[in-house]
Motif scaffolding. Structure first.
Motif, PDB file in Angstrom:
ATOM      1  N   UNK A   1      36.429  16.907  32.688  1.00  0.00           N
ATOM      2  CA  UNK A   1      36.923  15.886  33.600  1.00  0.00           C
ATOM      3  C   UNK A   1      37.299  16.540  34.916  1.00  0.00           C
ATOM      4  N   UNK A   2      36.839  15.946  36.016  1.00  0.00           N
ATOM      5  CA  UNK A   2      37.137  16.496  37.329  1.00  0.00           C
ATOM      6  C   UNK A   2      38.022  15.514  38.069  1.00  0.00           C
ATOM      7  N   UNK A   3      39.162  15.981  38.549  1.00  0.00           N
ATOM      8  CA  UNK A   3      40.107  15.164  39.299  1.00  0.00           C
ATOM      9  C   UNK A   3      40.314  15.845  40.646  1.00  0.00           C
ATOM     10  N   UNK A   4      39.612  15.396  41.689  1.00  0.00           N
ATOM     11  CA  UNK A   4      39.711  16.062  42.985  1.00  0.00           C
ATOM     12  C   UNK A   4      39.111  17.449  42.882  1.00  0.00           C
ATOM     13  N   UNK A   5      39.925  18.471  43.160  1.00  0.00           N
ATOM     14  CA  UNK A   5      39.466  19.856  43.039  1.00  0.00           C
ATOM     15  C   UNK A   5      39.890  20.485  41.734  1.00  0.00           C
ATOM     16  N   UNK A   6      40.575  19.755  40.876  1.00  0.00           N
ATOM     17  CA  UNK A   6      41.083  20.317  39.627  1.00  0.00           C
ATOM     18  C   UNK A   6      40.182  19.955  38.461  1.00  0.00           C
ATOM     19  N   UNK A   7      39.792  20.929  37.707  1.00  0.00           N
ATOM     20  CA  UNK A   7      39.040  20.699  36.486  1.00  0.00           C
ATOM     21  C   UNK A   7      40.077  20.641  35.376  1.00  0.00           C
ATOM     22  N   UNK A   8      40.146  19.504  34.687  1.00  0.00           N
ATOM     23  CA  UNK A   8      41.258  19.313  33.764  1.00  0.00           C
ATOM     24  C   UNK A   8      40.974  19.754  32.340  1.00  0.00           C
ATOM     25  N   UNK A   9      39.731  19.647  31.868  1.00  0.00           N
ATOM     26  CA  UNK A   9      39.483  20.085  30.498  1.00  0.00           C
ATOM     27  C   UNK A   9      38.005  20.330  30.277  1.00  0.00           C
ATOM     28  N   UNK A  10      37.752  21.319  29.466  1.00  0.00           N
ATOM     29  CA  UNK A  10      36.393  21.606  29.023  1.00  0.00           C
ATOM     30  C   UNK A  10      36.543  22.264  27.676  1.00  0.00           C
ATOM     31  N   UNK A  11      35.865  21.778  26.662  1.00  0.00           N
ATOM     32  CA  UNK A  11      36.033  22.353  25.329  1.00  0.00           C
ATOM     33  C   UNK A  11      35.708  23.835  25.291  1.00  0.00           C
ATOM     34  N   UNK A  12      36.602  24.638  24.711  1.00  0.00           N
ATOM     35  CA  UNK A  12      36.367  26.060  24.507  1.00  0.00           C
ATOM     36  C   UNK A  12      36.573  26.933  25.728  1.00  0.00           C
ATOM     37  N   UNK A  13      37.041  26.355  26.850  1.00  0.00           N
ATOM     38  CA  UNK A  13      37.242  27.148  28.060  1.00  0.00           C
ATOM     39  C   UNK A  13      38.687  26.995  28.502  1.00  0.00           C
ATOM     40  N   UNK A  14      39.360  28.110  28.647  1.00  0.00           N
ATOM     41  CA  UNK A  14      40.736  28.068  29.124  1.00  0.00           C
ATOM     42  C   UNK A  14      40.748  27.696  30.596  1.00  0.00           C
ATOM     43  N   UNK A  15      41.753  26.917  31.027  1.00  0.00           N
ATOM     44  CA  UNK A  15      41.820  26.475  32.415  1.00  0.00           C
ATOM     45  C   UNK A  15      41.880  27.655  33.379  1.00  0.00           C
ATOM     46  N   UNK A  16      42.563  28.751  32.991  1.00  0.00           N
ATOM     47  CA  UNK A  16      42.688  29.914  33.871  1.00  0.00           C
ATOM     48  C   UNK A  16      41.347  30.609  34.090  1.00  0.00           C
ATOM     49  N   UNK A  17      40.358  30.350  33.239  1.00  0.00           N
ATOM     50  CA  UNK A  17      39.075  31.027  33.386  1.00  0.00           C
ATOM     51  C   UNK A  17      38.063  30.216  34.196  1.00  0.00           C
ATOM     52  N   UNK A  18      38.459  29.054  34.685  1.00  0.00           N
ATOM     53  CA  UNK A  18      37.554  28.234  35.476  1.00  0.00           C
ATOM     54  C   UNK A  18      37.718  28.558  36.955  1.00  0.00           C
ATOM     55  N   UNK A  19      36.604  28.786  37.648  1.00  0.00           N
ATOM     56  CA  UNK A  19      36.627  29.094  39.073  1.00  0.00           C
ATOM     57  C   UNK A  19      35.647  28.174  39.767  1.00  0.00           C
ATOM     58  N   UNK A  20      36.074  27.568  40.854  1.00  0.00           N
ATOM     59  CA  UNK A  20      35.256  26.596  41.560  1.00  0.00           C
ATOM     60  C   UNK A  20      34.703  27.234  42.834  1.00  0.00           C
ATOM     61  N   UNK A  21      33.392  27.139  43.013  1.00  0.00           N
ATOM     62  CA  UNK A  21      32.753  27.666  44.230  1.00  0.00           C
ATOM     63  C   UNK A  21      31.768  26.633  44.738  1.00  0.00           C
ATOM     64  N   UNK A  22      31.336  26.802  45.964  1.00  0.00           N
ATOM     65  CA  UNK A  22      30.318  25.924  46.545  1.00  0.00           C
ATOM     66  C   UNK A  22      29.033  26.716  46.745  1.00  0.00           C
ATOM     67  N   UNK A  23      27.922  26.033  46.561  1.00  0.00           N
ATOM     68  CA  UNK A  23      26.636  26.643  46.868  1.00  0.00           C
ATOM     69  C   UNK A  23      26.497  26.591  48.384  1.00  0.00           C
ATOM     70  N   UNK A  24      26.295  27.746  48.985  1.00  0.00           N
ATOM     71  CA  UNK A  24      26.102  27.814  50.433  1.00  0.00           C
ATOM     72  C   UNK A  24      24.650  28.195  50.683  1.00  0.00           C
ATOM     73  N   UNK A  25      24.382  28.814  51.801  1.00  0.00           N
ATOM     74  CA  UNK A  25      23.015  29.248  52.055  1.00  0.00           C
ATOM     75  C   UNK A  25      23.033  30.623  52.715  1.00  0.00           C
ATOM     76  N   UNK A  26      21.922  31.284  52.588  1.00  0.00           N
ATOM     77  CA  UNK A  26      21.677  32.555  53.263  1.00  0.00           C
ATOM     78  C   UNK A  26      20.253  32.458  53.810  1.00  0.00           C
ATOM     79  N   UNK A  27      19.931  33.292  54.763  1.00  0.00           N
ATOM     80  CA  UNK A  27      18.570  33.262  55.286  1.00  0.00           C
ATOM     81  C   UNK A  27      17.807  34.479  54.810  1.00  0.00           C
ATOM     82  N   UNK A  28      16.548  34.252  54.492  1.00  0.00           N
ATOM     83  CA  UNK A  28      15.687  35.371  54.121  1.00  0.00           C
ATOM     84  C   UNK A  28      15.404  36.162  55.376  1.00  0.00           C
ATOM     85  N   UNK A  29      15.439  37.487  55.249  1.00  0.00           N
ATOM     86  CA  UNK A  29      15.240  38.347  56.415  1.00  0.00           C
ATOM     87  C   UNK A  29      13.816  38.262  56.967  1.00  0.00           C
ATOM     88  N   UNK A  30      12.841  38.080  56.092  1.00  0.00           N
ATOM     89  CA  UNK A  30      11.452  38.128  56.552  1.00  0.00           C
ATOM     90  C   UNK A  30      11.083  36.932  57.427  1.00  0.00           C
TER      91      UNK A  30
END
Length: 114
Positions: free
Chosen positions: A2-31
């Motif tokens: 369950x996602x409430x805003x930026x807080x992930x409230x529960x996921x079976x088998x995963x401790x809340x302290x082990x959840x980390x939220x990131x965003x997919x960004x972008x990078x450019x290929x050098x070539x």
């Protein structure tokens, strides 16, 4: 999960302290400078999870899921007992090193051949 805003409230088998939220960004290929999706993971939690700086990791890719696994550090082969003993001899005085060399000559029989 369950996602409430930026807080992930529960996921079976995963401790809340082990959840980390990131965003997919972008990078450019050098070539060709084309933007491509990118993930940037950083934090002390990586080391605590078994990913110290310089560690190698494997990434398994599945639809909607990435599984990142730390590779075990390569173990160096154990040094033979003879090499360990010779390293200790190197730390002895010059007189003691000469005695060890003479002893080795006697044991190997090279003193008799001279």
């Amino acid at each position: 999960m369950a996602v409430d805003g930026n807080n992930i409230t529960s996921e079976p088998g995963v401790e809340e302290a082990s959840l980390h939220r990131i965003n997919v960004s972008y990078a450019t290929r050098h070539s060709d400078h084309v933007p491509v999706p990118a993930l940037n993971l950083k934090g002390k939690w990586l080391e605590a999870a078994g990913f110290p700086t310089g560690a190698e990791a494997d990434i398994r890719v599945m639809a909607g899921c990435l599984v990142i696994t730390a590779r075990p550090a390569a173990r160096e082969p154990e040094e033979p007992e003879l090499m360990k003993a010779l390293r200790k001899v190197c730390k002895l005085s010059a007189r003691k090193q000469k005695q060890v060399q003479e002893f080795i000559s006697v044991v190997t029989g090279s003193a008799a051949r001279k």
